[in-house]
Design an enzyme around this catalytic site. Structure first.
Site, short mmCIF file in Angstrom:
data_model
loop_
_atom_site.label_atom_id
_atom_site.label_comp_id
_atom_site.label_asym_id
_atom_site.label_seq_id
_atom_site.Cartn_x
_atom_site.Cartn_y
_atom_site.Cartn_z
N LYS A 66 -42.49 -28.65 -76.94
CA LYS A 66 -41.61 -29.28 -77.93
C LYS A 66 -41.15 -28.25 -78.99
CE LYS A 66 -41.69 -33.47 -76.18
NZ LYS A 66 -42.62 -33.58 -75.07
C1 LIG Z 1 -43.12 -35.24 -74.69
C2 LIG Z 1 -42.60 -36.62 -74.78
C3 LIG Z 1 -43.46 -37.70 -75.02
C4 LIG Z 1 -44.94 -37.56 -75.04
O1 LIG Z 1 -45.38 -36.72 -76.03
P1 LIG Z 1 -46.96 -36.34 -76.06
O2 LIG Z 1 -47.12 -35.73 -77.41
O3 LIG Z 1 -47.17 -35.35 -74.96
O4 LIG Z 1 -47.72 -37.57 -75.87
C5 LIG Z 1 -42.90 -38.95 -75.18
N1 LIG Z 1 -41.58 -39.15 -75.08
C6 LIG Z 1 -40.71 -38.14 -74.84
C7 LIG Z 1 -39.25 -38.42 -74.77
C8 LIG Z 1 -41.20 -36.84 -74.67
O5 LIG Z 1 -40.36 -35.84 -74.40
#
Ligand SMILES: *Cc1c(COP(=O)(O)O)cnc(C)c1O
Length: 394
Positions: free
Chosen positions: A177
């Site tokens: 992210k």
């Molecule tokens: C990465 C992601 C998640 C999950 O995030 P985590 O922190 O790994 O639980 C949920 N929704 C979207 C759209 C994502 O890209």
């Protein structure tokens, strides 16, 4: 290999981690609280709750807003499966909504309106690729129907000019992210009591954490809800505090690279959000999705780019098409989502990239498309091939 995404970590993160080791307090302490405050400040809200992931954040949000059995929740299928899993975990029913258009792969308000019933209780928006769109329209959509508005803001950390605008939003700090703590997430909410409930549920429903009890020399606690362990630790918060400082610069770099892609990519390639980019819509520019021309064999394009050491991925296989969901919710068809999923390709975008890398990808795509025979020559391509920078990077 030029990767689709990658964390930026360095000496500051290392020393932040070392300082946690030296401090002797490793979970749910002052750094977690400071990270919550700083994150809230950076996103124009009063407070935030740090959690173990965006997924656990969304789960807690649904519980804190009282979404449960018998309730229907409108959600795009064009998202990561976690968004939808949370709905099923609270025993509510996900109602899959189509996307607006191939060049705007976000939940369609028209389709959402059609799918509202008297059981609909909430909408989960996904800020796909980091674009935070149509704030007023969605608020009005939810308000006029008495629905809760929840944001899956996993892609949107640091989106400029857009604080969260629903009842609650959850951000992700997963490794790919815009900022990372390895695993981790953050929740913000409009109502302080919703945030309080989430804070309590995060740690077993207990009224006080170890840190507060130590500080208050009050070893007692009560449990007021059936909670979970969705806590963040001091190591993650320490890294998060460093990353948060750099997020603005990184997102500006992402924006520049995105705009360079729009300039350089062959006009036959459809680039989502071009209109939104032109009007400077708020975004964190999380990923660079493109839509290949109709009839192009995506497999061949992927292979061609991989041979040139360029990684590509897909965002996302539609959730309604995944085995478990196909079996649970039969007969769902979402024409635009399905078309998009068949032609989408995510190309590299992260702050470690140089403008030359964008040029490299654009040129590789040119090569791939002319190979498939679907693509007539265009002036844009001629310019790219004669670019001396590109020749040297190849
Ligand atoms: C990465 C992601 C998640 C999950 O995030 P985590 O922190 O790994 O639980 C949920 N929704 C979207 C759209 C994502 O890209």
């Amino acid at each position: 290999m030029l990767m689709v995404a990658g964390p930026v970590l360095g000496s500051e993160e290392k020393s932040a981690l070392a300082s946690v080791v030296d401090s002797g307090w490793i979970t749910m302490g002052e750094r977690v609280r400071e990270f919550e405050r700083e994150f809230a400040r950076a996103h124009g809200v009063k407070d935030a709750v740090a959690v173990s992931s965006c997924t656990s954040g969304l789960h807690l949000v649904l519980l804190a807003l009282g979404i449960g059995p018998g309730d229907e929740v409108l959600v795009p299928s064009m998202t990561f499966v976690a968004t939808v899993n949370c709905i099923v975990h609270v025993r509510a029913k996900p109602v899959f909504v189509d996307i607006e258009a191939l060049d705007r792969p976000v939940m369609s308000r028209d389709d959402a309106a059609r799918k509202c019933t008297d059981r609909t209780r909430a909408v989960i928006l996904v800020h796909y690729a980091g674009y935070v769109l149509d704030r007023d329209d969605w608020r009005e959509f939810a308000r006029s129907r008495g629905l809760r508005l929840i944001e899956d803001a996993a892609h949107a950390a640091g989106a400029t000019g857009a604080g969260p605008f629903g009842d609650a939003a959850a951000f992700s700090f997963y490794g790919n992210k815009n900022m990372t703590t390895g695993e981790g997430g953050m929740v913000v909410a409009e109502q302080p009591d919703v945030l309080d409930r989430i804070r309590t549920m995060r740690s077993h429903g207990m009224t006080a954490g170890t840190f507060q009890r130590t500080m208050a020399r009050n070893s007692g606690y009560d449990v007021t809800a059936i909670g979970f362990n969705c806590r963040m630790d001091e190591f993650r918060a320490a890294v998060g505090l460093v990353q948060l400082q750099r997020l603005g610069d990184w997102n500006r770099t992402r924006e520049q690279l995105t705009r360079l892609y729009v300039e350089r990519l062959d006009p036959e390639i459809l680039i989502p959000f071009t209109q939104d980019l032109a009007r400077n819509a708020p975004s964190a520019y999380h990923i660079m999705p493109i839509v290949l021309p109709e009839g192009v064999d995506r497999r061949q394009v992927v292979d061609h780019l991989r041979a040139l050491e360029i990684q590509t991925t897909m965002h996302y296989p539609p959730v309604h098409s995944l085995s478990v969901y196909r079996n649970l919710f039969k007969g769902v068809t979402l024409p635009v989502t399905e078309e998009f999923a068949g032609r989408e390709l995510t190309v590299p975008l992260h702050p470690g990239m140089e403008p030359d890398d964008v040029q490299l990808v654009a040129s590789a795509l040119d090569g791939a498309l002319s190979r498939t025979g679907k693509r007539p020559g265009s002036p844009a391509r001629a310019t790219m091939q004669s670019d001396p920078v590109l020749v040297s990077s190849v």
